[in-house]
Design an enzyme around this catalytic site. Structure first.
Site, mmCIF file in Angstrom:
data_model
loop_
_atom_site.group_PDB
_atom_site.id
_atom_site.type_symbol
_atom_site.label_atom_id
_atom_site.label_comp_id
_atom_site.label_asym_id
_atom_site.label_seq_id
_atom_site.Cartn_x
_atom_site.Cartn_y
_atom_site.Cartn_z
ATOM 1 N N HIS A 57 0.789 -1.237 0.000
ATOM 2 C CA HIS A 57 0.000 0.000 0.000
ATOM 3 C C HIS A 57 0.820 1.285 0.000
ATOM 4 O O HIS A 57 0.284 2.356 -0.276
ATOM 5 C CB HIS A 57 -1.007 0.028 1.156
ATOM 6 C CG HIS A 57 -0.436 -0.289 2.500
ATOM 7 N ND1 HIS A 57 0.580 0.433 3.099
ATOM 8 C CD2 HIS A 57 -0.767 -1.270 3.377
ATOM 9 C CE1 HIS A 57 0.850 -0.078 4.281
ATOM 10 N NE2 HIS A 57 0.063 -1.125 4.470
ATOM 11 N N HIS A 148 -5.300 -0.563 -3.375
ATOM 12 C CA HIS A 148 -4.660 -0.740 -2.064
ATOM 13 C C HIS A 148 -4.515 0.566 -1.307
ATOM 14 O O HIS A 148 -3.688 0.676 -0.406
ATOM 15 C CB HIS A 148 -3.324 -1.487 -2.159
ATOM 16 C CG HIS A 148 -3.485 -2.907 -2.565
ATOM 17 N ND1 HIS A 148 -4.229 -3.813 -1.840
ATOM 18 C CD2 HIS A 148 -3.028 -3.576 -3.643
ATOM 19 C CE1 HIS A 148 -4.214 -4.974 -2.451
ATOM 20 N NE2 HIS A 148 -3.495 -4.859 -3.555
ATOM 21 N N ASP A 153 -10.311 1.835 -2.744
ATOM 22 C CA ASP A 153 -10.793 0.452 -2.751
ATOM 23 C C ASP A 153 -12.234 0.357 -2.259
ATOM 24 O O ASP A 153 -13.027 -0.433 -2.778
ATOM 25 C CB ASP A 153 -9.888 -0.447 -1.917
ATOM 26 C CG ASP A 153 -8.605 -0.837 -2.637
ATOM 27 O OD1 ASP A 153 -8.400 -0.394 -3.786
ATOM 28 O OD2 ASP A 153 -7.805 -1.587 -2.043
#
Length: 183
Positions: A57, A148, A153
């Site tokens: 991430h 991510h 998301d």
């Protein structure tokens, strides 16, 4: 898809522990339309990160050093849940585990929340070889901005679940029993 109201949610974690949330994202859907997307950086307990999670991430300890811890962020998220106690997540087992473990870590009472899993719905509805969030969004032309990252998301998940409900020719939650659970 009037009367379709839910909150898509996504978490990123700092380590392999579910209670190490470092980012939370929500996407609010009212009457079948996205009305708001939010995300919060969260300081995990100790502000520790594993190399592998950071590679996924891109969030680092310096990003969250001055961020609120989970209880403060949960309080804001819970305000949204008061109006709509229905969550949707892609691979809900992970995200609901993040909530459960974090609530337990901080001694916060677990609320009565129903959740739906867009991953389980995809496996039931489609015959794709891959059911990852980014793959499914690509198949349906859903924009994939920063995969991510929790807010993006969550919004991708919301759009995917709306697509799944439409493809299933079901516009109510009662007939989506194959992907439902309780927090």
């Amino acid at each position: 898809m009037r009367k379709v109201n839910f909150i898509a949610i996504d978490f990123e974690t700092a380590t392999g522990k579910r209670a190490s949330i470092c980012e939370a994202g929500i996407c609010v859907v009212r009457n079948g339309k996205i009305v708001e997307t939010r995300s919060w950086l969260v300081r995990p307990q100790g502000n520790y990160y594993s190399y592998w999670n950071t590679q996924i991430h891109g969030i680092r300890p310096g990003d969250t050093i001055h961020s609120p811890e989970f209880p403060e962020v949960w309080e804001e998220i819970f305000e949204y849940l008061k109006d709509c106690p229905i969550l949707v997540a892609h691979n809900a087992a992970f995200d609901m585990g993040c909530i459960r473990h974090s609530l337990e870590l901080y001694g916060i009472e677990k609320p009565d929340i129903t959740y739906y899993c867009s991953l389980r719905a995809a496996r039931k509805l489609y015959n794709f070889g891959c059911n990852t969030l980014d793959y499914l969004c690509g198949r349906f032309g859903i924009p994939c901005r920063h995969h991510h990252r929790a807010g993006d998301d969550a919004e991708m998940c919301a759009q995917l679940f709306l697509q799944e409900m439409q493809d299933a020719l079901r516009c109510n939650y009662e007939t989506m029993e194959f992907c439902v659970g309780k927090l």
